[in-house]
Each structure stands twice: as C-alpha cells, then as structure tokens.
Design a protein around this motif. Structure first.
Motif, PDB file in Angstrom:
ATOM      1  N   GLY A 185      22.671 -15.053  -4.740  1.00  0.00           N
ATOM      2  CA  GLY A 185      22.563 -13.879  -3.880  1.00  0.00           C
ATOM      3  C   GLY A 185      21.343 -13.949  -2.987  1.00  0.00           C
ATOM      4  N   GLY A 186      21.483 -13.377  -1.786  1.00  0.00           N
ATOM      5  CA  GLY A 186      20.340 -13.289  -0.879  1.00  0.00           C
ATOM      6  C   GLY A 186      20.131 -14.518  -0.029  1.00  0.00           C
ATOM      7  N   SER A 187      19.101 -14.445   0.810  1.00  0.00           N
ATOM      8  CA  SER A 187      18.752 -15.546   1.712  1.00  0.00           C
ATOM      9  C   SER A 187      17.302 -15.406   2.139  1.00  0.00           C
ATOM     10  CB  SER A 187      19.658 -15.534   2.951  1.00  0.00           C
ATOM     11  OG  SER A 187      19.198 -16.453   3.919  1.00  0.00           O
ATOM     12  N   LEU A 188      16.575 -16.514   2.131  1.00  0.00           N
ATOM     13  CA  LEU A 188      15.182 -16.482   2.580  1.00  0.00           C
ATOM     14  C   LEU A 188      15.066 -16.493   4.099  1.00  0.00           C
ATOM     15  CD1 LEU A 188      13.343 -18.854   0.059  1.00  0.00           C
ATOM     16  CD2 LEU A 188      13.169 -16.376   0.249  1.00  0.00           C
ATOM     17  N   SER A 189      16.170 -16.768   4.773  1.00  0.00           N
ATOM     18  CA  SER A 189      16.125 -16.827   6.240  1.00  0.00           C
ATOM     19  C   SER A 189      16.447 -15.478   6.879  1.00  0.00           C
ATOM     20  CB  SER A 189      17.100 -17.887   6.763  1.00  0.00           C
ATOM     21  OG  SER A 189      18.429 -17.590   6.357  1.00  0.00           O
ATOM     22  N   ASP A 190      16.996 -14.548   6.097  1.00  0.00           N
ATOM     23  CA  ASP A 190      17.355 -13.237   6.628  1.00  0.00           C
ATOM     24  C   ASP A 190      16.607 -12.154   5.860  1.00  0.00           C
ATOM     25  OD1 ASP A 190      19.204 -14.275   8.480  1.00  0.00           O
ATOM     26  OD2 ASP A 190      20.739 -14.398   6.910  1.00  0.00           O
ATOM     27  N   ALA A 191      15.612 -11.563   6.506  1.00  0.00           N
ATOM     28  CA  ALA A 191      14.831 -10.504   5.856  1.00  0.00           C
ATOM     29  C   ALA A 191      15.613  -9.189   5.884  1.00  0.00           C
ATOM     30  CB  ALA A 191      13.491 -10.327   6.549  1.00  0.00           C
ATOM     31  N   VAL A 192      15.443  -8.413   4.839  1.00  0.00           N
ATOM     32  CA  VAL A 192      16.134  -7.131   4.712  1.00  0.00           C
ATOM     33  C   VAL A 192      15.122  -6.002   4.874  1.00  0.00           C
ATOM     34  CG1 VAL A 192      17.495  -5.663   3.177  1.00  0.00           C
ATOM     35  CG2 VAL A 192      17.830  -8.147   3.150  1.00  0.00           C
ATOM     36  N   GLU A 193      15.469  -4.990   5.664  1.00  0.00           N
ATOM     37  CA  GLU A 193      14.602  -3.825   5.821  1.00  0.00           C
ATOM     38  C   GLU A 193      14.575  -3.028   4.515  1.00  0.00           C
ATOM     39  OE1 GLU A 193      15.634  -1.402   9.097  1.00  0.00           O
ATOM     40  OE2 GLU A 193      15.345  -2.965  10.604  1.00  0.00           O
ATOM     41  N   THR A 194      13.372  -2.723   4.049  1.00  0.00           N
ATOM     42  CA  THR A 194      13.197  -1.995   2.799  1.00  0.00           C
ATOM     43  C   THR A 194      12.340  -0.763   3.043  1.00  0.00           C
ATOM     44  OG1 THR A 194      13.282  -4.084   1.569  1.00  0.00           O
ATOM     45  CG2 THR A 194      12.413  -2.164   0.409  1.00  0.00           C
ATOM     46  N   HIS A 195      12.732   0.347   2.441  1.00  0.00           N
ATOM     47  CA  HIS A 195      11.985   1.601   2.596  1.00  0.00           C
ATOM     48  C   HIS A 195      11.694   2.166   1.205  1.00  0.00           C
ATOM     49  CE1 HIS A 195      13.090   1.288   6.812  1.00  0.00           C
ATOM     50  NE2 HIS A 195      14.356   1.159   6.431  1.00  0.00           N
ATOM     51  N   ASP A 196      10.459   2.111   0.799  1.00  0.00           N
ATOM     52  CA  ASP A 196      10.053   2.562  -0.527  1.00  0.00           C
ATOM     53  C   ASP A 196       9.098   3.744  -0.425  1.00  0.00           C
ATOM     54  OD1 ASP A 196      11.403   0.644  -2.178  1.00  0.00           O
ATOM     55  OD2 ASP A 196       9.963  -0.864  -1.504  1.00  0.00           O
ATOM     56  N   ILE A 197       9.167   4.629  -1.403  1.00  0.00           N
ATOM     57  CA  ILE A 197       8.223   5.740  -1.499  1.00  0.00           C
ATOM     58  C   ILE A 197       7.499   5.606  -2.827  1.00  0.00           C
ATOM     59  CG2 ILE A 197       7.958   8.236  -1.614  1.00  0.00           C
ATOM     60  CD1 ILE A 197      10.464   8.502   0.081  1.00  0.00           C
ATOM     61  N   ASP A 255     -15.393   6.595 -13.133  1.00  0.00           N
ATOM     62  CA  ASP A 255     -16.042   5.304 -12.931  1.00  0.00           C
ATOM     63  C   ASP A 255     -15.059   4.258 -12.414  1.00  0.00           C
ATOM     64  OD1 ASP A 255     -18.427   6.356 -13.829  1.00  0.00           O
ATOM     65  OD2 ASP A 255     -18.073   5.788 -15.920  1.00  0.00           O
ATOM     66  N   ASP A 256     -13.790   4.459 -12.684  1.00  0.00           N
ATOM     67  CA  ASP A 256     -12.767   3.522 -12.222  1.00  0.00           C
ATOM     68  C   ASP A 256     -12.312   3.935 -10.829  1.00  0.00           C
ATOM     69  OD1 ASP A 256     -10.716   1.787 -11.813  1.00  0.00           O
ATOM     70  OD2 ASP A 256      -9.518   2.392 -13.549  1.00  0.00           O
ATOM     71  N   PRO A 257     -12.578   3.107  -9.810  1.00  0.00           N
ATOM     72  CA  PRO A 257     -12.223   3.482  -8.434  1.00  0.00           C
ATOM     73  C   PRO A 257     -10.768   3.189  -8.087  1.00  0.00           C
ATOM     74  CG  PRO A 257     -13.304   1.359  -8.409  1.00  0.00           C
ATOM     75  CD  PRO A 257     -13.283   1.810  -9.859  1.00  0.00           C
ATOM     76  N   ASN A 258     -10.035   2.550  -8.993  1.00  0.00           N
ATOM     77  CA  ASN A 258      -8.692   2.076  -8.673  1.00  0.00           C
ATOM     78  C   ASN A 258      -7.645   3.181  -8.766  1.00  0.00           C
ATOM     79  OD1 ASN A 258      -9.468  -0.682  -8.339  1.00  0.00           O
ATOM     80  ND2 ASN A 258      -9.629  -0.838 -10.551  1.00  0.00           N
ATOM     81  N   TRP A 259      -6.711   3.123  -7.821  1.00  0.00           N
ATOM     82  CA  TRP A 259      -5.536   3.977  -7.849  1.00  0.00           C
ATOM     83  C   TRP A 259      -4.411   3.200  -8.512  1.00  0.00           C
ATOM     84  CZ3 TRP A 259      -5.158   8.905  -5.383  1.00  0.00           C
ATOM     85  CH2 TRP A 259      -6.312   9.293  -4.695  1.00  0.00           C
ATOM     86  N   LYS A 260      -3.615   3.881  -9.353  1.00  0.00           N
ATOM     87  CA  LYS A 260      -2.508   3.217 -10.024  1.00  0.00           C
ATOM     88  C   LYS A 260      -1.180   3.805  -9.576  1.00  0.00           C
ATOM     89  CE  LYS A 260      -4.563   1.359 -14.237  1.00  0.00           C
ATOM     90  NZ  LYS A 260      -4.403   1.241 -15.714  1.00  0.00           N
ATOM     91  N   LEU A 261      -0.174   2.946  -9.566  1.00  0.00           N
ATOM     92  CA  LEU A 261       1.167   3.381  -9.200  1.00  0.00           C
ATOM     93  C   LEU A 261       1.761   4.189 -10.350  1.00  0.00           C
ATOM     94  CD1 LEU A 261       3.577   3.203  -7.228  1.00  0.00           C
ATOM     95  CD2 LEU A 261       4.264   1.116  -8.436  1.00  0.00           C
ATOM     96  N   VAL A 262       2.207   5.420 -10.055  1.00  0.00           N
ATOM     97  CA  VAL A 262       2.734   6.297 -11.103  1.00  0.00           C
ATOM     98  C   VAL A 262       4.193   6.663 -10.895  1.00  0.00           C
ATOM     99  CG1 VAL A 262       0.469   7.276 -11.637  1.00  0.00           C
ATOM    100  CG2 VAL A 262       1.913   8.387  -9.914  1.00  0.00           C
ATOM    101  N   GLU A 263       4.716   6.358  -9.712  1.00  0.00           N
ATOM    102  CA  GLU A 263       6.116   6.729  -9.436  1.00  0.00           C
ATOM    103  C   GLU A 263       6.651   5.909  -8.279  1.00  0.00           C
ATOM    104  OE1 GLU A 263       8.557  10.764  -8.121  1.00  0.00           O
ATOM    105  OE2 GLU A 263       6.609  10.956  -9.123  1.00  0.00           O
ATOM    106  N   THR A 264       7.905   5.500  -8.376  1.00  0.00           N
ATOM    107  CA  THR A 264       8.539   4.748  -7.290  1.00  0.00           C
ATOM    108  C   THR A 264       9.891   5.381  -6.959  1.00  0.00           C
ATOM    109  OG1 THR A 264       9.711   3.220  -8.768  1.00  0.00           O
ATOM    110  CG2 THR A 264       7.479   2.611  -8.090  1.00  0.00           C
ATOM    111  N   ASP A 265      10.265   5.279  -5.702  1.00  0.00           N
ATOM    112  CA  ASP A 265      11.550   5.793  -5.252  1.00  0.00           C
ATOM    113  C   ASP A 265      11.916   5.061  -3.974  1.00  0.00           C
ATOM    114  OD1 ASP A 265      13.847   7.240  -5.111  1.00  0.00           O
ATOM    115  OD2 ASP A 265      12.902   9.198  -4.895  1.00  0.00           O
ATOM    116  N   GLU A 266      13.168   5.200  -3.572  1.00  0.00           N
ATOM    117  CA  GLU A 266      13.640   4.621  -2.319  1.00  0.00           C
ATOM    118  C   GLU A 266      13.788   5.718  -1.278  1.00  0.00           C
ATOM    119  OE1 GLU A 266      17.192   2.468  -2.957  1.00  0.00           O
ATOM    120  OE2 GLU A 266      16.253   0.947  -4.220  1.00  0.00           O
ATOM    121  N   ALA A 267      13.415   5.396  -0.046  1.00  0.00           N
ATOM    122  CA  ALA A 267      13.513   6.381   1.038  1.00  0.00           C
ATOM    123  C   ALA A 267      14.962   6.528   1.479  1.00  0.00           C
ATOM    124  CB  ALA A 267      12.654   5.948   2.210  1.00  0.00           C
TER     125      ALA A 267
END
Length: 214
Positions: free
Chosen positions: A180-192, A202-214
């Motif tokens: 499946g797929g192809s490295l020659s054809d990029a697919v548009e992706t929309h993530d939230i 003391d920790d300056p890092n932000w962590k990913l807490v939730e993912t979704d598709e636009a």
C-alpha cells in the motif's frame, strides 16, 4: 608623515563603520544557544497580555482568532511563554512523534506523549508488528501549523494545533513487498493535536495529550 596620518584617519573611519554595523543591536539578532550544560537561565522579560503577538507563516497567520483569548490567559499565567517558539516546538514535536510511531520507537514516544496517547500508539504498533507490516513513511513538508484553541485549567495549559502536512506513505509486508502507498505521491494530511504542560514547572516541555483528524 602625511601618509601615516592618512592611514590612521582611514583606519579610524573603518573602525567607526564597523562599530556602526556590528556594535549596535537592531532587535533582530538571534543569539546561538549554548550547550545545555552551559545555559544560564535568565529572568523573564515583562510582557504585556493586552495583545497576543501576531505570528505569521508562509501560508498566513498562525493563530485562529478564537484562540487569542486563551493565549492571553496562558501568557498571563506564565510570562515566559512565547507563541512563536511554541509553534516551532510543536512542528518539531509533530515530526518527531510521527517518525517515532512509524519506526515503532516506543521509548521516544514515552517522553513526547502522555500515557493515554502512548497506549494508543503502542497498541497500533503492536497490531502492525503482529500483521508483519513495516511502514516507510516520510513527512515531506508541514504546510501550516495553526493554533486553533488555547485554555488554562488551574495550573495546566492546553493548546490545540492544526497541522496541514504532506506525507508520503508506504506499507510493506514481512517479505518487503509493497502492499500500500507510494513514496512518490504525497498525501495531504490534516491533524488536530493538543499539547499540555503544567505552567511554571521545572519541566519546560509540552506533551501530546490528544490527537484527532481535521
């Protein structure tokens, strides 16, 4: 004697010109970061919260109008917060998290995402391995990273970013055949994606807490 005086005058003039160009700060300079072990924390500069700094990308403004009130609240709670720096960091995190997931690198995911998201990634990686599938995906470009929402909940801040990106994706079976797929054809992706951080910790890092598709 006159030649020596002339050279001295020329040297003095050049020195003044060099000072005029190099010796003054215009406000656009960016100092190179020192190695982490040599960094000396500086006190945060006073910052107004009346207006959120406008950040622009090649594709346009990087803050949706509905997110400005929330960003003001974040800045009010943590004066060291910088919108432009956050957006650049979110882009880097997006790339690192995707690449770690594609490679099945759960160790890297462990310090980039919160437990609930990590569990979801781990299950997907396990299912992929069980099926004998291998991903050869590549993030071609992030067209836009836009802050769509921001909120402060107690001592925690949550900022949601919409990523518009082009991804080239290939899935191979256990024998290396493309299924499946192809490295020659990029697919548009929309993530939230939503990132969170405990403010003034003391920790300056932000962590990913939730993912979704636009």
């Amino acid at each position: 004697m006159y030649t020596i005086i002339l050279f001295a005058m020329v040297a003095g003039f050049l020195a003044l010109r060099l000072y005029a160009v190099l010796g003054k700060r215009t406000g656009h300079e960016q100092a190179l970061p020192k190695p982490s072990e040599e960094r000396v924390p500086l006190p945060p500069l006073p910052r107004t919260i009346d207006q959120v700094p406008e950040v622009r990308e090649p594709g346009g403004r990087a803050i949706e109008s509905g997110a400005e009130t929330g960003l003001k609240a974040v800045i009010a709670a943590d004066s060291s917060f910088d919108v432009a720096q956050f957006i650049e960091g979110a882009k880097s995190a997006y790339k690192m998290i995707l690449e770690a997931f594609w490679k099945g690198d759960e160790e890297t995911l462990g310090w980039l995402v919160e437990d609930d998201v990590r569990a979801g990634f781990a299950q997907a990686i396990a299912d992929r391995k069980a099926a004998g599938h291998v991903l050869e995906n590549r993030l071609v470009v992030i067209e836009r990273a836009m802050i769509s929402e921001a909120v402060v909940e107690g001592k925690n801040a949550r900022i949601t970013v919409r990523f518009d990106a082009d991804i080239a994706a290939v899935t191979r079976d256990s024998e290396g055949n493309v299924i499946g797929g192809s490295l020659s054809d990029a697919v548009e992706t929309h993530d939230i994606w939503t990132f969170a951080r405990k403010l003034r910790s003391d920790d300056p890092n932000w962590k990913l807490v939730e993912t979704d598709e636009a």
